[in-house]
Scaffold this motif. Structure first.
Motif, short mmCIF file in Angstrom:
data_model
loop_
_atom_site.label_atom_id
_atom_site.label_comp_id
_atom_site.label_asym_id
_atom_site.label_seq_id
_atom_site.Cartn_x
_atom_site.Cartn_y
_atom_site.Cartn_z
N ASP A 206 0.72 -1.13 0.02
CA ASP A 206 -0.05 -0.15 -0.15
C ASP A 206 0.94 1.20 -0.08
O ASP A 206 2.07 1.00 0.35
N ARG A 207 0.11 2.36 -0.53
CA ARG A 207 0.99 3.63 -0.23
C ARG A 207 0.05 4.51 0.63
O ARG A 207 -1.14 4.65 0.32
N ILE A 208 0.74 5.05 1.74
CA ILE A 208 0.28 6.01 2.61
C ILE A 208 -0.02 7.29 1.86
O ILE A 208 0.74 7.90 1.39
N LEU A 209 -1.29 7.55 2.01
CA LEU A 209 -1.91 8.94 1.39
C LEU A 209 -1.07 10.22 2.06
O LEU A 209 -1.05 10.16 3.39
N LYS A 210 -0.70 11.13 1.23
CA LYS A 210 -0.22 12.21 1.84
C LYS A 210 -1.33 13.33 2.40
O LYS A 210 -2.52 12.99 1.87
N PRO A 211 -1.05 14.31 3.26
CA PRO A 211 -2.07 14.88 3.91
C PRO A 211 -2.87 15.73 3.02
O PRO A 211 -2.43 16.35 1.99
N GLY A 212 -4.39 15.66 2.91
CA GLY A 212 -5.13 16.36 1.96
C GLY A 212 -5.27 15.79 0.75
O GLY A 212 -6.14 16.06 -0.28
#
Length: 235
Positions: A206-212
């Motif tokens: 998985d890729r952790i989403l960036k803020p926003g």
């Protein structure tokens, strides 16, 4: 009218039972059911949640006879045996040499597809392994690490849980310079220096989403191209 109502109730009951059977016939869902009731001391380091992540690929861990096989063993690494589980295929990793923090000796490895590696570059990756203690010669502790272009950052160690599949995850930054370079997940079945073993069914990247960053589509995760012709044990 009474017979019609009885028939309708019977059909609904049958549909419910069939739906439940279909729901339970995946490795991940069965593992989640076991993990939900596992006592706190045996819980993995990170629980799987789809919130705030983009699921990039599911890699069934099934050894093959050529370069298409998704899991391999390094020099002196663990023995890899194909297994048949109640819910599908898996592999048994048996330590043949001690694994230490000095290097990735005694490790198996899974290569992350180049397209996935490019998406991870400059961000945070979450690697999840669905595994359990071997029933014949269980190890007390296993390790994982993310190798970028041959590097070895040291083992992240996990106490091996009970003989039911659970999720074990770690989050690691992937440097922007990793784009276009080999990305590999290392797995050591016994980091206590013994000859213990684990069984593993599949790996999720998985890729952790960036803020926003907006949430991605919730469609099913793609299967690794290297294993597209193999049975999928996760959804």
């Amino acid at each position: 009218m009474y017979r019609l109502l009885t028939w309708a109730v019977g059909v609904l009951a049958l549909a419910t039972v069939l739906g439940a059977i279909g729901y339970d016939l995946t490795t991940e869902r069965i593992a989640q059911a076991h993990a939900a009731v596992a006592p706190a001391p045996s819980r993995p380091a990170g629980e799987v949640s789809n919130e705030g992540v983009e699921r990039l690929v599911v890699i069934p861990l099934q050894p093959g006879n050529d370069a298409r096989r998704p899991i391999r063993s390094s020099d002196g690494g663990p023995g890899i045996e194909r297994m048949r589980e109640e819910m599908g295929s898996a592999v048994r990793l048996i330590a043949l040499a001690p694994s230490t923090d000095k290097g990735p000796e005694g490790a198996a490895y899974v290569d992350i597809p180049p397209a996935v590696a490019r998406k991870l570059a400059g961000g945070l990756a979450r690697i999840t392994l669905w595994t359990r203690a071997d029933r014949k010669q269980p190890s007390a502790e296993f390790g994982m690490a993310l190798s970028v272009d041959g590097s070895f950052p040291g083992w992240l160690r996990f106490p091996t849980g009970p003989a039911t599949y659970e999720s074990y995850s770690f989050v690691v930054p992937v440097p922007a310079s990793a784009a276009g370079k080999p990305l590999r997940v290392l797995i050591a079945p016994d980091t206590k220096g013994g000859n213990g073993a684990i069984s593993a069914s599949h790996m999720i990247v998985d890729r952790i989403l960036k803020p926003g960053e907006p949430e991605p589509s919730t469609e099913g995760a793609p299967v690794s191209p290297a294993t597209a012709d193999q049975p999928v044990t996760a959804q």
